[in-house]
Design a protein around this motif. Structure first.
Motif, short mmCIF file in Angstrom:
data_model
loop_
_atom_site.label_atom_id
_atom_site.label_comp_id
_atom_site.label_asym_id
_atom_site.label_seq_id
_atom_site.Cartn_x
_atom_site.Cartn_y
_atom_site.Cartn_z
N MET A 144 -6.31 1.28 1.58
CA MET A 144 -5.31 1.13 0.52
C MET A 144 -5.87 0.52 -0.76
O MET A 144 -5.14 0.36 -1.73
N THR A 148 -1.79 3.38 -4.36
CA THR A 148 -0.39 2.99 -4.34
C THR A 148 0.30 3.53 -3.10
O THR A 148 1.18 2.87 -2.53
N TYR A 149 -0.12 4.71 -2.66
CA TYR A 149 0.46 5.37 -1.49
C TYR A 149 -0.65 5.70 -0.50
O TYR A 149 -1.83 5.75 -0.86
N ARG A 155 4.74 9.15 -2.95
CA ARG A 155 5.21 8.69 -1.66
C ARG A 155 5.35 9.88 -0.71
O ARG A 155 5.70 10.99 -1.11
N ASP A 159 4.34 6.53 4.22
CA ASP A 159 4.51 5.20 3.64
C ASP A 159 5.55 4.34 4.36
O ASP A 159 5.29 3.15 4.61
N ASN A 181 -4.53 -5.69 0.00
CA ASN A 181 -4.04 -4.36 -0.39
C ASN A 181 -2.81 -3.96 0.41
O ASN A 181 -1.89 -3.34 -0.13
N PHE A 185 1.03 -3.39 -1.00
CA PHE A 185 1.82 -2.23 -0.59
C PHE A 185 3.16 -2.67 0.00
O PHE A 185 4.21 -2.09 -0.30
N GLN A 188 5.44 -3.75 -2.78
CA GLN A 188 5.84 -2.58 -3.54
C GLN A 188 6.95 -1.81 -2.82
O GLN A 188 7.96 -1.42 -3.42
#
Length: 206
Positions: A144, A148-149, A155, A159, A181, A185, A188
């Motif tokens: 990661m 971001t995904y 996405r 996820d 990381n 995630f 987020q």
């Protein structure tokens, strides 16, 4: 559609996906320790959540299969892999890793009684399980980095699945911030409106 779930279990992943998709669905809560009761075994003879009942009465089971099914059923939501061989390989590789390595690594940590009858040995079982979980998290944390995904740049159904295991990871003795990381995630995903709706419906918090 009706989703049978247990709060905080891996059934949270398809619940989040259903929230993202935005089509009508029902929830049926299965209490911990009740999955082997005749009422639920009539739905899923394996005695596990999630189980998803389709409009035509078909019963879908196994988190990985349900997630991939939802991605295929609702292609306009773009939650599956891109239509290239490489992208589909990445999707299946990581889905297999989460299902076959990460998920079962938690079983002896949370449920040592399944593996040994001597309660005095439970700490040793949990310690051994923790080492495997930590190895999985280190690999995922590396993956990661700068992402971001989990795959691609958007996405996907991967996820929410990873999010579930990150939530479980917060219960470990090692601070989850040690996986920077994965922690990023997790935070987020926690800000996502669909994730928040699912967690509120299941009455769970980070």
């Amino acid at each position: 559609m009706k989703l049978f779930y247990m709060p905080g279990a891996c059934s949270l992943a398809p619940h989040i996906v259903l929230e993202w998709i935005g089509k009508p669905f029902e929830l049926d809560r299965v209490e911990r320790g009740k999955t082997r009761e005749p009422e639920f075994l009539a739905v899923n003879p394996v005695g596990k959540v999630p189980a998803l009942i389709e409009e035509d009465g078909r019963v879908l089971t196994e988190a990985e299969a349900i997630l991939l099914y939802l991605a295929e059923k609702f292609p306009d939501d773009h939650l599956g892999a891109s239509p290239t061989l490489e992208a589909q390989y990445e999707m299946h590789k990581w889905m297999s890793y989460l299902t076959g390595d990460v998920h079962p690594a938690f079983y002896p940590y949370f449920l040592p009684q399944r593996y040994i009858t001597d309660e005095h040995q439970y700490p040793a079982v949990r310690e051994a399980a923790y080492k495997q979980i930590d190895a999985c998290f280190q690999l995922l944390d590396h993956h990661m980095r700068d992402r971001t995904y989990m795959v691609e740049k958007r996405r996907t159904v991967l996820d929410p699945y990873l999010f579930v295991f990150c939530c479980w990871g917060k219960s470990l003795s090692k601070p989850f911030t040690d996986y920077p990381n994965l922690h990023r995630f997790l935070m987020q995903m926690a800000d996502d409106a669909g994730v928040q709706r699912a967690m509120q419906a299941q009455r769970i918090t980070l």
